[in-house]
Design an enzyme around this catalytic site. Structure first.
Site, PDB file in Angstrom:
ATOM      1  N   GLY A   1     -10.355  -8.526   5.724  1.00 47.67           N
ATOM      2  CA  GLY A   1     -11.504  -8.955   6.524  1.00 47.67           C
ATOM      3  C   GLY A   1     -11.335  -8.525   7.966  1.00 47.67           C
ATOM      4  O   GLY A   1     -10.780  -9.274   8.776  1.00 47.67           O
TER       5      GLY A   1
ATOM      6  N   GLU B   1      -1.813   1.163   6.410  1.00 53.54           N
ATOM      7  CA  GLU B   1      -3.052   1.628   5.787  1.00 53.54           C
ATOM      8  C   GLU B   1      -3.344   3.085   6.085  1.00 53.54           C
ATOM      9  O   GLU B   1      -3.885   3.810   5.242  1.00 53.54           O
ATOM     10  CB  GLU B   1      -4.227   0.758   6.263  1.00 53.54           C
ATOM     11  CG  GLU B   1      -5.560   1.192   5.681  1.00 53.54           C
ATOM     12  CD  GLU B   1      -6.717   0.295   6.092  1.00 53.54           C
ATOM     13  OE1 GLU B   1      -7.853   0.636   5.732  1.00 53.54           O
ATOM     14  OE2 GLU B   1      -6.492  -0.719   6.770  1.00 53.54           O
TER      15      GLU B   1
END
Length: 385
Positions: A133, A251
């Site tokens: 999120g 990431e």
């Protein structure tokens, strides 16, 4: 600039990592059913919980996590090999992808012992899937301007706000959300914290977003007075910016930022082998392979720094920026190459694969941080701003 260039010191994968590659290939041959190229092209957007659990049974979900939590305790190099091989064949890895790549390492680094004991074994068993999120409506990749807020309440926190472009939220049990726990949006990086949100809690609403291809990988998630207990906070209250920056290095640095279009490239190479390749086709292929080889070397160099326990934030941003541009270039160039001669016979499967990637590739430079945000980070790393 010299410091940044030094960070990309040419690094070979260790012998034990290359030896691991044969084991991965054997697993793929045994457990991955054949699929058309346009299906395999979805790869790290392909959600298949059963396949993720087969990987987990081998200890390959949470590969780098300690064995006491169910991980394999392997290094970042072997994770690079595993990811590279899975993406090369277009394996569906989306179910466990985020938990394995960043949520698990984040919890291991910043979480309490209770959080580690609860979440990490479930991640390693592929029984708990996580989403991220970060982005919000009207904020996009400007994470420092998030408005979703957690307010102290008796026994915990009350969470209100919205997240958008949340990958596979409709399939996941948990979200790690970056929210404001103090101050105002104008405070930017100050006052941000990360929370683990159980998406089954009352007040959480998940709405899938259908993309141009007809798939629904992204979702908008709304929090309407969601109660989080104190154990939901990861790390220190107000330390969310430092934590999320470290998380994004995981990431942005891996081979997943290079190989999103590789199934299409392989399909086109197979087509050239069947047909008479023209000199222009071979020149294009040589250019793409040279770019891929260079980017792969850069990604391995960043992996080496992760293996040493470092947090190569700027270097990972550079790999992600150049890598996603390369991924977007492949369908655009192959469109031009294939349509240059309308009389050429092209297999329908190749056309379908190209059509899918042409539609989805604009998102490659959005996920994990927009190109503009990344280039700002790189400029600061070079001392240019």
């Amino acid at each position: 600039m010299s410091n940044l260039l030094d960070a990309f010191h040419l690094t070979a994968l260790p012998a034990e990592a290359e030896a691991f590659r044969a084991e991965v290939k054997e697993f793929i041959a045994e457990h991955l059913p054949p699929a058309a190229a346009d299906v395999r092209a979805r790869s790290w957007m392909g959600f298949d919980a059963a396949f993720s659990r087969r990987l987990a049974a081998r200890g390959w979900v949470g590969l780098t996590l300690p064995t006491r939590y169910g991980g394999a305790g392997m290094d970042a190099f072997r994770r690079f090999v595993l990811v590279e091989e899975l993406l090369a064949v277009g394996a569906p890895v989306a179910a466990h992808w985020i938990a394995d790549r960043q949520s698990g390492p984040l919890i291991l680094r910043y979480g309490t012992q209770a959080q580690k004991d609860f979440y990490l074994p479930r991640i390693c068993a592929a029984s708990a899937f996580f989403c991220i999120g970060m982005s919000e409506p009207n904020a996009g990749s400007d994470l420092a301007s998030v408005r979703t807020r957690a307010v102290r309440s008796e026994g915990g926190w009350r969470l209100n706000g919205r997240k958008i472009w949340t990958t596979n939220a409709q399939h996941c049990q948990y979200m790690i959300a970056l929210v404001r726990s103090s101050g105002a949006p104008e405070d930017r990086q100050k006052g941000l914290s990360q929370f683990i949100v159980d998406l089954a809690l009352p007040g959480v609403i998940v709405r899938p977003i259908v993309d141009l291809t007809g798939d629904a990988h992204f979702s908008e998630v709304t929090f309407d007075d969601v109660f989080l207990n104190d154990e939901a906070l990861i790390g220190e209250e107000g330390a969310g910016w430092e934590q999320v920056t470290a998380e994004l290095a995981f990431e942005r640095s891996g081979p997943e930022r290079l190989y999103s279009s590789v199934v299409l490239l392989d399909s086109w190479v197979a087509h050239l082998r069947r047909e008479s390749a023209k000199p222009a086709d071979l020149a294009l292929l040589g250019s793409l392979v040279a770019q891929l080889a260079t980017l792969r070397c850069m990604s391995i160099a960043v992996t080496a720094r992760l293996a040493r326990g470092e947090s190569p934030v700027v270097e990972a941003a550079l790999v992600k920026d150049i890598g996603t541009e390369f991924e977007q270039t492949i369908p655009a160039l192959l469109e031009a190459a294939i349509t240059a001669d309308p009389a050429r016979s092209i297999a329908p499967e190749l056309y379908r694969t190209l059509a899918y990637l042409s539609q989805v590739s604009p998102a490659f430079s959005l996920r994990g941080g927009t190109r503009e945000v990344l280039r700002g980070m790189i400029a600061r790393g070079l001392g240019l701003r």
